[in-house]
Design an enzyme around this catalytic site. Structure first.
Site, PDB file in Angstrom:
ATOM      1  N   SER A 173       1.056  -1.265  -0.321  1.00 11.59           N
ATOM      2  CA  SER A 173       0.043  -0.070   0.014  1.00 11.59           C
ATOM      3  C   SER A 173       0.896   1.248   0.231  1.00 11.59           C
ATOM      4  CB  SER A 173      -0.822  -0.209   1.527  1.00 11.59           C
ATOM      5  OG  SER A 173      -0.695   0.211   2.460  1.00 11.59           O
ATOM      6  N   GLU A 174       1.796   1.091   1.110  1.00 14.31           N
ATOM      7  CA  GLU A 174       3.087   2.948   0.871  1.00 14.31           C
ATOM      8  C   GLU A 174       4.413   1.900   0.585  1.00 14.31           C
ATOM      9  OE1 GLU A 174      -1.207   4.174   2.008  1.00 14.31           O
ATOM     10  OE2 GLU A 174       0.410   2.784   2.999  1.00 14.31           O
ATOM     11  N   THR A 175       5.167   2.769  -0.225  1.00 15.58           N
ATOM     12  CA  THR A 175       7.150   2.522  -0.072  1.00 15.58           C
ATOM     13  C   THR A 175       7.475   3.647   0.109  1.00 15.58           C
ATOM     14  OG1 THR A 175       6.898   0.482  -1.780  1.00 15.58           O
ATOM     15  CG2 THR A 175       8.512   1.726  -1.309  1.00 15.58           C
TER      16      THR A 175
END
Length: 273
Positions: free
Chosen positions: A46-48
């Site tokens: 979902s996020e990096t």
């Protein structure tokens, strides 16, 4: 190709595999925006995030990417990136850690083994339109009588919040993303009697359910505390529909809302980019 230190962590859980995973690339000043976006697309989390040298007035800089775009702010990447920065030897200039991201300076503090960020201000608030309420009902199958309130609670990602009367109704939702039409929806309901937490949440983006969501819990906390639905500090549970067991600790301090949780380290190594 250059090697960069890399961490993967699980946020809002003290145990790996029960929270929301985050990939963190350290010392990332040598990467272009295109490289960051490509790596975030490849991880498909979902996020990096990418840790950067600190601008003036901050302890470190941060950029946050989903697989498809950059975000100005997000909650679980804030706590996970801070944990990764500290474990890599980061030394804050004061007791409060100052992260700089596109949304500005985000204060973070240590509360025992947990980290907590100060909830950023809402950029959109107030009751949602009837069309939005109707879209939520159509996209979730929630009975109209079970819906207590619908408000815009956007602190950057675009959240709209729906307060339900019953956690069982929340747990039964099977989202119809086409009917939701791209709405970023957060559902919240009081926990059943006897639970070890106070509220339950679910978070739906345009195409998937997010396991445990810091930005949503931040805006929900501001909403519930402002309206008196929550009378004080509370614990929120999120992720059970996905086999997770996330816990979010929402506290007030002098009128400010703080959102905290545990972070478990899972992977340490290097990545070549």
């Amino acid at each position: 190709m250059t090697q960069y230190p890399f961490s993967q962590l699980d946020v809002f859980s003290a145990l790996p595999l029960k929270g929301n995973p985050l990939a963190v690339v350290h010392d990332a000043a040598g990467l272009s925006e295109a490289q960051m976006a490509a790596f975030a697309n490849w991880t498909n989390l979902s996020e990096t995030t990418f840790l950067l040298p600190p601008p003036e007035g901050a302890d470190y800089g941060l950029r946050i990417f989903t697989p498809s775009r950059e975000l100005p702010f997000a909650g679980h990447p804030t706590l996970g990136s801070c944990k990764a920065w500290l474990e890599a030897g980061g030394q804050p200039k004061s007791e409060t850690i100052l992260q700089h991201c596109a949304a500005g300076i985000i204060p973070i503090r240590r509360d025992g083994t947990r980290l907590a960020f100060r909830a950023p201000p809402l950029i959109r608030s107030g009751p949602a339109e009837e069309e939005t309420r109707a879209r939520i009902l159509a996209g979730t199958g929630i009975p109209a009588a079970a819906l207590e309130a619908v408000e815009w609670i956007d602190n950057g990602p675009g959240w709209c919040g729906a307060l339900l009367r019953d956690a069982e109704v929340l747990r039964a939702v099977v989202p119809d993303y086409a009917a939701l039409g791209g709405l970023k929806l957060g559902l919240v309901a009081p926990a059943p009697s006897g639970a070890e937490w106070d509220f339950e949440l679910r978070a739906f983006t345009s195409s998937y359910e997010d396991p445990v969501t810091g930005s949503l819990n931040a805006s929900v906390g501001q909403w519930l505390l402002r309206t008196g639905v929550a009378s004080g500090d509370y614990i929120a549970a999120q992720g059970s529909a996905l086999g997770r067991d996330g816990r979010v600790y929402v506290t007030q301090d002098g009128g400010e809302v703080w959102v905290g949780g545990d972070v478990a380290a899972c992977i340490r190594g290097t990545v070549e980019l």
